[in-house]
Design an enzyme around this catalytic site. Structure first.
Site, PDB file in Angstrom:
ATOM      1  N   PHE A 232       0.869  -1.182   0.000  1.00 62.85           N
ATOM      2  CA  PHE A 232       0.000   0.000   0.000  1.00 62.85           C
ATOM      3  C   PHE A 232       0.911   1.239   0.000  1.00 62.85           C
ATOM      4  O   PHE A 232       0.858   2.071   0.900  1.00 62.85           O
ATOM      5  CB  PHE A 232      -0.944   0.035   1.205  1.00 62.85           C
ATOM      6  CG  PHE A 232      -1.786  -1.205   1.374  1.00 62.85           C
ATOM      7  CD1 PHE A 232      -2.956  -1.377   0.665  1.00 62.85           C
ATOM      8  CD2 PHE A 232      -1.385  -2.215   2.247  1.00 62.85           C
ATOM      9  CE1 PHE A 232      -3.741  -2.521   0.828  1.00 62.85           C
ATOM     10  CE2 PHE A 232      -2.157  -3.362   2.415  1.00 62.85           C
ATOM     11  CZ  PHE A 232      -3.330  -3.523   1.702  1.00 62.85           C
ATOM     12  N   ASP A 253       0.944  -1.169  -4.911  1.00 65.43           N
ATOM     13  CA  ASP A 253      -0.304  -0.419  -4.734  1.00 65.43           C
ATOM     14  C   ASP A 253      -1.240  -0.790  -5.884  1.00 65.43           C
ATOM     15  O   ASP A 253      -0.791  -1.194  -6.961  1.00 65.43           O
ATOM     16  CB  ASP A 253      -0.045   1.092  -4.746  1.00 65.43           C
ATOM     17  CG  ASP A 253      -1.140   1.866  -4.031  1.00 65.43           C
ATOM     18  OD1 ASP A 253      -0.952   2.247  -2.860  1.00 65.43           O
ATOM     19  OD2 ASP A 253      -2.211   2.076  -4.643  1.00 65.43           O
ATOM     20  N   SER A 254      -2.542  -0.637  -5.644  1.00 62.96           N
ATOM     21  CA  SER A 254      -3.484  -0.967  -6.705  1.00 62.96           C
ATOM     22  C   SER A 254      -3.742   0.227  -7.614  1.00 62.96           C
ATOM     23  O   SER A 254      -4.401   0.110  -8.642  1.00 62.96           O
ATOM     24  CB  SER A 254      -4.806  -1.462  -6.105  1.00 62.96           C
ATOM     25  OG  SER A 254      -5.323  -0.468  -5.256  1.00 62.96           O
ATOM     26  N   ASN A 279      -3.424  -5.943  -6.496  1.00 70.54           N
ATOM     27  CA  ASN A 279      -4.216  -6.020  -5.285  1.00 70.54           C
ATOM     28  C   ASN A 279      -3.327  -6.654  -4.217  1.00 70.54           C
ATOM     29  O   ASN A 279      -2.834  -7.763  -4.380  1.00 70.54           O
ATOM     30  CB  ASN A 279      -5.449  -6.891  -5.536  1.00 70.54           C
ATOM     31  CG  ASN A 279      -6.296  -7.015  -4.281  1.00 70.54           C
ATOM     32  OD1 ASN A 279      -5.793  -7.193  -3.168  1.00 70.54           O
ATOM     33  ND2 ASN A 279      -7.596  -6.935  -4.451  1.00 70.54           N
ATOM     34  N   ALA A 280      -3.104  -5.910  -3.140  1.00 71.41           N
ATOM     35  CA  ALA A 280      -2.123  -6.349  -2.137  1.00 71.41           C
ATOM     36  C   ALA A 280      -2.483  -7.708  -1.546  1.00 71.41           C
ATOM     37  O   ALA A 280      -1.599  -8.527  -1.286  1.00 71.41           O
ATOM     38  CB  ALA A 280      -2.025  -5.303  -1.038  1.00 71.41           C
ATOM     39  N   ASP A 300       0.539  -0.472   5.152  1.00 73.04           N
ATOM     40  CA  ASP A 300      -0.176   0.778   5.453  1.00 73.04           C
ATOM     41  C   ASP A 300      -1.468   0.839   4.648  1.00 73.04           C
ATOM     42  O   ASP A 300      -1.621   1.681   3.749  1.00 73.04           O
ATOM     43  CB  ASP A 300       0.736   1.980   5.146  1.00 73.04           C
ATOM     44  CG  ASP A 300       0.095   3.305   5.558  1.00 73.04           C
ATOM     45  OD1 ASP A 300      -0.859   3.286   6.358  1.00 73.04           O
ATOM     46  OD2 ASP A 300       0.555   4.363   5.069  1.00 73.04           O
ATOM     47  N   CYS A 340      -5.055   3.215   9.999  1.00 70.14           N
ATOM     48  CA  CYS A 340      -5.577   4.579  10.143  1.00 70.14           C
ATOM     49  C   CYS A 340      -7.071   4.561  10.440  1.00 70.14           C
ATOM     50  O   CYS A 340      -7.750   5.573  10.293  1.00 70.14           O
ATOM     51  CB  CYS A 340      -5.273   5.402   8.896  1.00 70.14           C
ATOM     52  SG  CYS A 340      -5.925   4.685   7.393  1.00 70.14           S
TER      53      CYS A 340
HETATM   54  N1  SAH Z   1       1.761   4.300   2.662  1.00 71.52           N
HETATM   55  C1  SAH Z   1       1.238   5.415   1.895  1.00 71.52           C
HETATM   56  C2  SAH Z   1      -0.233   5.644   2.137  1.00 71.52           C
HETATM   57  C3  SAH Z   1      -1.124   4.474   1.821  1.00 71.52           C
HETATM   58  S1  SAH Z   1      -2.785   4.924   1.620  1.00 71.52           S
HETATM   59  C4  SAH Z   1       2.025   6.672   2.226  1.00 71.52           C
HETATM   60  O1  SAH Z   1       2.663   6.725   3.261  1.00 71.52           O
HETATM   61  O2  SAH Z   1       1.988   7.608   1.430  1.00 71.52           O
HETATM   62  C5  SAH Z   1      -3.494   3.437   1.092  1.00 71.52           C
HETATM   63  C6  SAH Z   1      -3.120   3.028  -0.293  1.00 71.52           C
HETATM   64  O3  SAH Z   1      -3.685   1.730  -0.488  1.00 71.52           O
HETATM   65  C7  SAH Z   1      -3.656   3.871  -1.430  1.00 71.52           C
HETATM   66  O4  SAH Z   1      -2.587   4.310  -2.221  1.00 71.52           O
HETATM   67  C8  SAH Z   1      -4.559   2.934  -2.248  1.00 71.52           C
HETATM   68  O5  SAH Z   1      -4.420   3.116  -3.647  1.00 71.52           O
HETATM   69  C9  SAH Z   1      -4.024   1.589  -1.849  1.00 71.52           C
HETATM   70  N2  SAH Z   1      -4.945   0.440  -1.923  1.00 71.52           N
HETATM   71  C10 SAH Z   1      -6.238   0.370  -1.517  1.00 71.52           C
HETATM   72  N3  SAH Z   1      -6.700  -0.890  -1.640  1.00 71.52           N
HETATM   73  C11 SAH Z   1      -5.674  -1.639  -2.126  1.00 71.52           C
HETATM   74  C12 SAH Z   1      -5.510  -3.010  -2.451  1.00 71.52           C
HETATM   75  N4  SAH Z   1      -6.508  -3.879  -2.284  1.00 71.52           N
HETATM   76  N5  SAH Z   1      -4.323  -3.427  -2.909  1.00 71.52           N
HETATM   77  C13 SAH Z   1      -3.301  -2.578  -3.073  1.00 71.52           C
HETATM   78  N6  SAH Z   1      -3.400  -1.268  -2.769  1.00 71.52           N
HETATM   79  C14 SAH Z   1      -4.558  -0.799  -2.309  1.00 71.52           C
END
Ligand code: SAH
Length: 397
Positions: A232, A253-254, A279-280, A300, A340
């Protein structure tokens, strides 16, 4: 008497015993169910609060739409709203001067936590980005004061407004688009902890970057080593900080658009980072199956618990992610795990990580139990202002 002058000038609202108790307990919100019906009070008014016996409780902003009908502005009568707003903005800026280091990007005003309910202001180097969350803060007269004070205090190249259409809808405010309020500049480069980032005021999530993680980036970088995976990763906040210490960094990230900016950020800092659009959950499952190994893993995810109702589902989500991360970590590895979701308490969050450790037979030593950066102050007595958790743990067999 001040009280009488005030009540002639601004409408009065009576709150129930429960509402009054909440204010006495130090909170700053009163829910609609604790307000004696206030017909005819214009949306977004400044109001004088009284208890059922007529005793003055404070001055607040009223919303005719939100479940949070009352947001306390002061426990005193407010005779001059403009002067109060200007003073609060200056105090918020002064607070940051005392606690913020090594960055030209940070939150300048954090709503309730800066006694400016409904207003968020972030600074990205020479560009200021603001968000209005309530009817009262949306009033033209209030906006004018906020803009004027931000100009006087900061002299930014531009002030941009970021609009969250869902919030405007909930507050029954006319729709409005994000845009430049003043100046022309909408992009800039900002830096935190010596790492540089591109900022485009009219793109991206929140008001831009996740400024609340700034101190956690630096903390994570202290322990990070070897091969690192930032899950993420958005625009690369953690990944770029880890790159200083790690031999290899991969970000997942997705969102393709987030990764494009992440890649530009890597170039800006002269770093080689691999970005994977996926997708994570799926990716971690695949990695676990193939036996991929890392020395540092950051998790995150976006807020899983949007309300109390789906707390259990959220906890399961965190558990699964942490389980998978722990399986991939070599002995001596570092787990940086964040949440968060305000509805997930710090205790619940640590319990989930502990449980995941038990399930995979790993020992976890908690190196740091962290929260949001100090420019996102936590107002004790207003639990909603504390939302970010960031646990850093050392993993051994
Ligand atoms: N770590 C980052 C903030 C993450 S915010 C920083 O410090 O800047 C959450 C992120 O998760 C977003 O960028 C969103 O695009 C991503 N996201 C949401 N669902 C997801 C998924 N299923 N798989 C991968 N990424 C995802």
């Amino acid at each position: 008497m001040a009280r009488r002058t005030l009540s002639r000038e601004i409408p009065a609202i009576t709150v129930s015993r429960r509402g009054a108790q909440r204010l006495k307990d130090g909170h700053v919100w009163v829910y609609r169910s604790d307000v004696i019906p206030a017909d005819g009070i214009p949306p977004g008014s400044l109001v004088a609060l009284t208890d059922e016996r007529g005793k003055f409780l404070g001055t607040a902003f009223y919303s005719s739409a939100s479940q949070i009908a009352i947001r306390l502005l002061s426990r005193e009568p407010v005779e001059d709203l403009e002067t109060l707003l200007r003073m609060r903005i200056r105090e918020a800026i002064a607070y940051r001067e005392g606690v913020v280091r090594n960055t030209d990007a940070y939150r300048l005003v954090f709503s309730e936590a800066d006694f400016l309910p409904g207003l968020i202001v972030d600074r990205y180097n020479d560009v200021v980005s603001l968000q209005v969350l309530t009817q009262a803060m949306d009033a033209e007269s209030v906006r004018a004061v906020v803009l004027s004070e931000l100009n006087n205090s900061l002299k930014p190249a531009a002030i941009i407004e970021r609009v969250d259409p869902k919030i405007r809808e909930l507050e029954q405010l006319p729709s409005r688009s994000s845009g430049v309020l003043q100046g022309e500049k909408t992009t800039t480069i900002f830096s935190m902890n010596g790492v540089k980032f591109h900022f485009d005021a009219l793109k991206g999530q929140k008001t831009g970057a996740f400024l609340d993680q700034r101190e956690n980036y630096a903390a994570a970088a202290q322990y990070a080593h070897g091969e690192a995976l930032d899950v993420f990763c958005y625009q690369g906040g953690f990944a770029l900080h880890l790159a200083e210490r790690c031999s290899r960094v991969t970000g997942v990230d997705s969102s393709r658009s987030a990764l494009e900016v992440a890649d530009q950020n890597a170039a800006l800092n002269g770093r080689e980072i691999e970005w994977i659009e996926a997708n994570a959950f799926d990716l971690l499952r695949d990695y676990a199956a193939t036996g991929a190994q890392y020395d540092t893993v950051v998790l995150d995810p976006p807020a899983f618990a949007k309300g109390k109702k789906n707390l259990e589902t959220a906890l399961r989500g965190y558990k699964e992610l942490n389980l998978r991360a722990l399986k991939m970590l070599r002995p001596g590895g570092i787990l940086v795990s964040c949440s968060c979701s305000y509805h997930v308490s710090q205790a619940d969050f640590l319990a989930v990580i502990a449980e995941a450790g038990r399930d995979v037979h790993r020992n976890l030593r908690l190196l740091e139990n962290r929260t949001q950066a100090k420019d996102h102050p936590i107002l004790l007595n207003v639990p909603e202002t504390a939302y970010l958790k960031c646990a850093i743990a050392l993993v051994s067999n």
